[in-house]
Write a protein that holds these residues in place. Structure first.
Motif: not given
Ligand code: SF4
Length: 375
Positions: A134-141, A164-169, A349-364
């Motif tokens: 409920s925290l992560a789903d209701n708040f974004g970048a 990650a997209d919210a972290k990236a900002e 793919g059904e289980y793997e968590v993937t993120l775009p490279a630019e989001v990984i870079d910004k959120a790190r």
């Protein structure tokens, strides 16, 4: 101890046993009886032992690191080795150092995202990618950007319970264990804290006179969120617990604990408040001093199940209707499905968590800043 009927075991299970000879179904059952007594009945153990044995055997065969969040039910939590258990950030930090091709994160996807950000080259898998929060789903970048525009120049500290997209900002991350410390280390008089409104109000109280904490809904119409689990506890609930479980305020050997994500008046009523790890540390220290006979923890009920297992001499009371429906989506059968897919060399793919490279870079960056500021 009741014994399983080996003659009825599935052929595939026999194949698994043959693949690695160290672990037998009876070994696993015995371990479960030793480990989980008294928090689980023999019915639970007999019903699930075969699946657990399969998981443990395939985990070992494929050198899988299996991370277990404290809010997992005891049978799932117990799949992880002691150093693979913990809170979301601790597990992600462990994952970054682990030498294993596959990480299965027994938690919800935002937690696995943090592991992926810190270990971009590893395959990070979750049992149910639809499990939310409920925290992560209701708040974004976009919500972060809106607050930044309202309070230009104020740094943004974001709780790790976010995607990650919210972290990236954001400028810096925090956990419930280090939020106050990190907030104090931030430059300027004003800090934006997102997305947890109750946590922000609790932090505001903690930092009174030192820093102005701005959050969603405080003199603005920005969107924020609360944890739907910790929100459930009210002051009236805690007072009722005190009375019915006989934990008077200030009792030297009986403690009422609350998590940072609870409402402010719940936090103020508690004998001790903190993060999951801080609550566990306090319990462990009191137990070591023979100073804790009874406790109630206002948090996810499976945390108490796991605490009851770890500290069998403490009487814990719990509210088992207060269960995170998202975390509860992680089941033994779904975890077994992942391992069987790995074993058959199938598409993950059904289980793997993937993120775009630019989001990984910004959120790190905000995560790494937090790690530096925590030292
Ligand atoms: S308990 Fe559930 S809803 Fe609350 S922060 Fe954790 S995952 Fe989200």
């Amino acid at each position: 101890m009741p014994k399983g009927n080996h003659a009825q075991q599935h052929n595939q299970s026999t194949d698994v046993l043959n693949a690695t000879t160290e672990l037998s179904l009876e070994d696993v059952k015995q371990e479960l009886y030793n480990r989980h007594h008294p928090s689980l009945t023999f019915l639970d153990i007999e019903a699930h032992a075969k699946t657990i044995w399969k998981i443990r055997t395939l985990k070992q065969k494929h050198n899988v690191v299996m991370l277990g969040h404290n809010y997992m039910e005891p049978l799932v939590f117990g799949l992880s080795e002691r150093d693979e258990q913990g809170d979301s950030l601790g597990l992600s930090m462990y994952a970054a150092k682990a030498e294993a091709p596959y990480l299965i994160f027994n938690g919800v996807p935002f937690m696995a995202e943090t592991a992926k950000i810190l270990s971009p080259d590893k395959t990070v898998l979750v049992a149910d990618k639809t499990a939310g929060c409920s925290l992560a789903d209701n708040f974004g970048a976009e919500d972060v950007k809106e607050l930044k525009a309202l309070y230009p120049g104020a740094p943004v500290m974001i709780y790790v319970n976010s995607y990650a997209d919210a972290k990236a900002e954001s400028d810096i991350c925090c956990t419930s264990a280090n939020a106050a410390h990190i907030a104090k280390s931030m430059p300027g008089d004003t800090l934006i804290f997102v997305p947890d409104i109750f946590f922000a109000q609790n932090l505001e109280e903690e930092l009174k006179g030192e820093k102005t904490v701005v959050y969603p809904g405080k003199n603005n119409t920005a969107r924020g969120a609360v944890c739907e689990v910790h929100e459930r506890f009210t002051l009236a609930d805690l007072l009722a617990v005190r009375e019915s479980f006989e934990i008077p305020k200030g009792h030297p050997h009986r403690q009422l604990y609350a998590h940072w994500e609870c409402r402010p008046n719940v936090l103020q009523e508690a004998d001790f408040y903190g993060s999951t790890s801080q609550i566990m540390k306090d319990i462990a220290e009191r137990v070591a001093d023979n100073g804790l006979e009874r406790a109630f923890v206002a948090s996810e009920c499976e945390l108490t199940s796991n605490l009851a297992q770890e500290f069998p001499n403490v009487q814990f009371w719990t509210a088992c209707s207060v269960r995170c429906s998202h975390m509860a989506k992680v089941s033994l059968s779904k975890i077994a499905n992942i391992l069987e897919a790995i074993d058959r060399n199938e598409e993950l793919g059904e289980y793997e968590v993937t993120l775009p490279a630019e989001v990984i870079d910004k959120a790190r960056s905000p995560i790494e800043r937090m790690l530096e500021a925590s030292v």
